[in-house]
Design a protein around this motif. Structure first.
Motif, PDB file in Angstrom:
ATOM      1  N   SER A 112      -3.758 -12.795  49.144  1.00 20.52           N
ATOM      2  CA  SER A 112      -2.373 -13.095  48.782  1.00 20.52           C
ATOM      3  C   SER A 112      -1.781 -11.977  47.921  1.00 20.52           C
ATOM      4  O   SER A 112      -2.517 -11.183  47.313  1.00 20.52           O
ATOM      5  CB  SER A 112      -2.303 -14.417  48.020  1.00 20.52           C
ATOM      6  N   ALA A 113      -0.453 -11.945  47.840  1.00 14.83           N
ATOM      7  CA  ALA A 113       0.228 -10.955  47.007  1.00 14.83           C
ATOM      8  C   ALA A 113      -0.147 -11.159  45.540  1.00 14.83           C
ATOM      9  O   ALA A 113      -0.302 -10.187  44.784  1.00 14.83           O
ATOM     10  CB  ALA A 113       1.740 -11.041  47.199  1.00 14.83           C
ATOM     11  N   GLY A 114      -0.324 -12.409  45.134  1.00 11.44           N
ATOM     12  CA  GLY A 114      -0.731 -12.695  43.762  1.00 11.44           C
ATOM     13  C   GLY A 114      -2.099 -12.120  43.444  1.00 11.44           C
ATOM     14  O   GLY A 114      -2.336 -11.604  42.349  1.00 11.44           O
ATOM     15  N   THR A 115      -3.006 -12.207  44.403  1.00  9.82           N
ATOM     16  CA  THR A 115      -4.345 -11.638  44.218  1.00  9.82           C
ATOM     17  C   THR A 115      -4.253 -10.127  44.064  1.00  9.82           C
ATOM     18  O   THR A 115      -4.927  -9.529  43.213  1.00  9.82           O
ATOM     19  CB  THR A 115      -5.258 -12.012  45.404  1.00  9.82           C
ATOM     20  N   VAL A 116      -3.401  -9.501  44.869  1.00  8.56           N
ATOM     21  CA  VAL A 116      -3.228  -8.043  44.768  1.00  8.56           C
ATOM     22  C   VAL A 116      -2.674  -7.683  43.401  1.00  8.56           C
ATOM     23  O   VAL A 116      -3.167  -6.756  42.743  1.00  8.56           O
ATOM     24  CB  VAL A 116      -2.312  -7.510  45.893  1.00  8.56           C
ATOM     25  N   LYS A 117      -1.665  -8.421  42.929  1.00 11.13           N
ATOM     26  CA  LYS A 117      -1.085  -8.135  41.613  1.00 11.13           C
ATOM     27  C   LYS A 117      -2.131  -8.287  40.516  1.00 11.13           C
ATOM     28  O   LYS A 117      -2.195  -7.473  39.586  1.00 11.13           O
ATOM     29  CB  LYS A 117       0.100  -9.068  41.352  1.00 11.13           C
ATOM     30  N   SER A 118      -2.957  -9.316  40.624  1.00 13.17           N
ATOM     31  CA  SER A 118      -4.024  -9.531  39.647  1.00 13.17           C
ATOM     32  C   SER A 118      -5.027  -8.378  39.674  1.00 13.17           C
ATOM     33  O   SER A 118      -5.444  -7.855  38.636  1.00 13.17           O
ATOM     34  CB  SER A 118      -4.728 -10.858  39.942  1.00 13.17           C
ATOM     35  N   ARG A 119      -5.416  -7.980  40.880  1.00 18.53           N
ATOM     36  CA  ARG A 119      -6.373  -6.866  41.006  1.00 18.53           C
ATOM     37  C   ARG A 119      -5.786  -5.564  40.486  1.00 18.53           C
ATOM     38  O   ARG A 119      -6.488  -4.760  39.861  1.00 18.53           O
ATOM     39  CB  ARG A 119      -6.806  -6.701  42.463  1.00 18.53           C
ATOM     40  N   LEU A 120      -4.493  -5.350  40.738  1.00 19.58           N
ATOM     41  CA  LEU A 120      -3.847  -4.141  40.233  1.00 19.58           C
ATOM     42  C   LEU A 120      -3.833  -4.135  38.706  1.00 19.58           C
ATOM     43  O   LEU A 120      -4.144  -3.119  38.081  1.00 19.58           O
ATOM     44  CB  LEU A 120      -2.418  -4.026  40.782  1.00 19.58           C
ATOM     45  N   SER A 121      -3.495  -5.271  38.121  1.00 21.42           N
ATOM     46  CA  SER A 121      -3.440  -5.366  36.662  1.00 21.42           C
ATOM     47  C   SER A 121      -4.820  -5.150  36.048  1.00 21.42           C
ATOM     48  O   SER A 121      -4.992  -4.319  35.140  1.00 21.42           O
ATOM     49  CB  SER A 121      -2.885  -6.730  36.260  1.00 21.42           C
ATOM     50  N   ARG A 122      -5.793  -5.874  36.543  1.00 20.78           N
ATOM     51  CA  ARG A 122      -7.162  -5.722  36.018  1.00 20.78           C
ATOM     52  C   ARG A 122      -7.716  -4.333  36.295  1.00 20.78           C
ATOM     53  O   ARG A 122      -8.427  -3.754  35.477  1.00 20.78           O
ATOM     54  CB  ARG A 122      -8.068  -6.783  36.620  1.00 20.78           C
ATOM     55  N   GLY A 123      -7.406  -3.811  37.477  1.00 22.37           N
ATOM     56  CA  GLY A 123      -7.878  -2.481  37.840  1.00 22.37           C
ATOM     57  C   GLY A 123      -7.293  -1.403  36.944  1.00 22.37           C
ATOM     58  O   GLY A 123      -8.007  -0.480  36.529  1.00 22.37           O
ATOM     59  N   ARG A 124      -5.985  -1.512  36.631  1.00 19.12           N
ATOM     60  CA  ARG A 124      -5.361  -0.535  35.728  1.00 19.12           C
ATOM     61  C   ARG A 124      -6.010  -0.573  34.350  1.00 19.12           C
ATOM     62  O   ARG A 124      -6.285   0.471  33.753  1.00 19.12           O
ATOM     63  CB  ARG A 124      -3.858  -0.798  35.616  1.00 19.12           C
ATOM     64  N   GLN A 125      -6.274  -1.795  33.863  1.00 20.43           N
ATOM     65  CA  GLN A 125      -6.915  -1.926  32.549  1.00 20.43           C
ATOM     66  C   GLN A 125      -8.313  -1.318  32.566  1.00 20.43           C
ATOM     67  O   GLN A 125      -8.685  -0.572  31.656  1.00 20.43           O
ATOM     68  CB  GLN A 125      -6.985  -3.393  32.141  1.00 20.43           C
ATOM     69  N   ALA A 126      -9.075  -1.643  33.574  1.00 22.64           N
ATOM     70  CA  ALA A 126     -10.439  -1.121  33.667  1.00 22.64           C
ATOM     71  C   ALA A 126     -10.429   0.398  33.844  1.00 22.64           C
ATOM     72  O   ALA A 126     -11.239   1.108  33.239  1.00 22.64           O
ATOM     73  CB  ALA A 126     -11.183  -1.788  34.824  1.00 22.64           C
ATOM     74  N   LEU A 127      -9.499   0.877  34.657  1.00 22.73           N
ATOM     75  CA  LEU A 127      -9.391   2.313  34.893  1.00 22.73           C
ATOM     76  C   LEU A 127      -9.011   3.040  33.603  1.00 22.73           C
ATOM     77  O   LEU A 127      -9.584   4.096  33.284  1.00 22.73           O
ATOM     78  CB  LEU A 127      -8.347   2.562  35.989  1.00 22.73           C
ATOM     79  N   ALA A 128      -8.082   2.480  32.845  1.00 18.36           N
ATOM     80  CA  ALA A 128      -7.681   3.088  31.574  1.00 18.36           C
ATOM     81  C   ALA A 128      -8.875   3.165  30.625  1.00 18.36           C
ATOM     82  O   ALA A 128      -9.092   4.191  29.973  1.00 18.36           O
ATOM     83  CB  ALA A 128      -6.543   2.294  30.946  1.00 18.36           C
ATOM     84  N   ALA A 129      -9.655   2.082  30.580  1.00 17.15           N
ATOM     85  CA  ALA A 129     -10.830   2.082  29.699  1.00 17.15           C
ATOM     86  C   ALA A 129     -11.842   3.127  30.154  1.00 17.15           C
ATOM     87  O   ALA A 129     -12.401   3.859  29.327  1.00 17.15           O
ATOM     88  CB  ALA A 129     -11.469   0.694  29.676  1.00 17.15           C
ATOM     89  N   LEU A 130     -12.078   3.201  31.455  1.00 13.91           N
ATOM     90  CA  LEU A 130     -13.038   4.180  31.972  1.00 13.91           C
ATOM     91  C   LEU A 130     -12.566   5.605  31.722  1.00 13.91           C
ATOM     92  O   LEU A 130     -13.356   6.475  31.347  1.00 13.91           O
ATOM     93  CB  LEU A 130     -13.275   3.961  33.470  1.00 13.91           C
ATOM     94  N   LEU A 131     -11.291   5.857  31.929  1.00 13.60           N
ATOM     95  CA  LEU A 131     -10.770   7.207  31.726  1.00 13.60           C
ATOM     96  C   LEU A 131     -10.723   7.565  30.248  1.00 13.60           C
ATOM     97  O   LEU A 131     -10.952   8.717  29.886  1.00 13.60           O
ATOM     98  CB  LEU A 131      -9.392   7.347  32.382  1.00 13.60           C
ATOM     99  N   THR A 132     -10.442   6.601  29.382  1.00  7.61           N
ATOM    100  CA  THR A 132     -10.440   6.856  27.944  1.00  7.61           C
ATOM    101  C   THR A 132     -11.854   7.176  27.477  1.00  7.61           C
ATOM    102  O   THR A 132     -12.063   8.107  26.714  1.00  7.61           O
ATOM    103  CB  THR A 132      -9.891   5.630  27.176  1.00  7.61           C
ATOM    104  N   ASP A 133     -12.835   6.399  27.980  1.00  8.06           N
ATOM    105  CA  ASP A 133     -14.234   6.690  27.645  1.00  8.06           C
ATOM    106  C   ASP A 133     -14.620   8.073  28.130  1.00  8.06           C
ATOM    107  O   ASP A 133     -15.288   8.823  27.441  1.00  8.06           O
ATOM    108  CB  ASP A 133     -15.178   5.656  28.274  1.00  8.06           C
ATOM    109  N   SER A 134     -14.170   8.429  29.322  1.00  8.69           N
ATOM    110  CA  SER A 134     -14.479   9.736  29.901  1.00  8.69           C
ATOM    111  C   SER A 134     -13.856  10.840  29.071  1.00  8.69           C
ATOM    112  O   SER A 134     -14.485  11.855  28.802  1.00  8.69           O
ATOM    113  CB  SER A 134     -13.961   9.788  31.342  1.00  8.69           C
ATOM    114  N   ASP A 135     -12.596  10.650  28.644  1.00  9.38           N
ATOM    115  CA  ASP A 135     -11.922  11.663  27.822  1.00  9.38           C
ATOM    116  C   ASP A 135     -12.625  11.832  26.487  1.00  9.38           C
ATOM    117  O   ASP A 135     -12.811  12.942  26.000  1.00  9.38           O
ATOM    118  CB  ASP A 135     -10.455  11.281  27.586  1.00  9.38           C
ATOM    119  N   ALA A 136     -13.053  10.709  25.885  1.00  6.24           N
ATOM    120  CA  ALA A 136     -13.753  10.782  24.600  1.00  6.24           C
ATOM    121  C   ALA A 136     -15.072  11.520  24.755  1.00  6.24           C
ATOM    122  O   ALA A 136     -15.437  12.338  23.920  1.00  6.24           O
ATOM    123  CB  ALA A 136     -13.987   9.370  24.051  1.00  6.24           C
TER     124      ALA A 136
END
Length: 173
Positions: free
Chosen positions: A136-160
């Motif tokens: 569903s579109a709602g599932t995609v929106k949820s995955r996008l939101s969670r994915g952005r958060q996880a990606l930000a954390a991974l990239l921040t850890d990588s930058d550090a």
């Protein structure tokens, strides 16, 4: 497959011989192995019919040769098409930021990674991503939101980690 199974017996008795014969036909050992395996797969799809064959090895050989010919024809057509359209574009970006993004994406769960890639890299709207992934579109929106958060954390850890390592390098210089 159990002992006494006709396909198992034929496999044990003639697989290698068929591969050698197909190798002579194709000139490529892996192609010969795949064609013979495909022939046995087709035998497994219809075991009763296979058990009634007078000469199962001849049938397997014929199927394997036909498989090899079909694959060769398809490959020739594809090669012709690829020659017409020219070499593929160079898309590999070796910039450190791009490599870090790809590494971080690989660290995400499949659903999040697929949603992020289709929405942000392929530039598909949410509804089309949902249709492509069969959710569903709602599932995609949820995955996008969670994915952005996880990606930000991974990239921040990588930058550090990168700045810590580069800081160490500066201290040693």
């Amino acid at each position: 497959m159990s002992d006494g199974d006709p396909i198992s017996e034929v496999y044990a008795g003639c697989f290698r011989r068929l591969v050698v014969q197909l190798y002579a036909v194709t000139g490529d050992l892996s192609e010969a192995q795949e064609a013979v395996q495909e022939a046995f797969t087709r035998a497994l799809a219809a075991p009763r019919r296979f058990a009634q064959l007078e000469n199962p090895e001849a049938w397997l050989r014929r199927v394997a040769v036909n498989v090899a010919r079909s694959r060769h024809r398809r490959r020739r057509v594809l090669d012709g098409l690829l020659r017409r359209i020219g070499p593929p574009p160079v898309v590999a970006d070796r910039a450190p930021e791009h490599l870090a993004l790809l590494a971080a994406l690989r660290g995400l769960p499949d659903g999040q990674r697929h949603a992020l890639a289709l929405h942000y890299l392929v530039d598909l709207p949410v509804d089309e991503v949902a249709a492509t992934l069969g959710v569903s579109a709602g599932t995609v929106k949820s995955r996008l939101s969670r994915g952005r958060q996880a990606l930000a954390a991974l990239l921040t850890d990588s930058d550090a980690t990168d700045s810590t390592q580069s800081g160490r390098a500066d201290v040693r210089s």
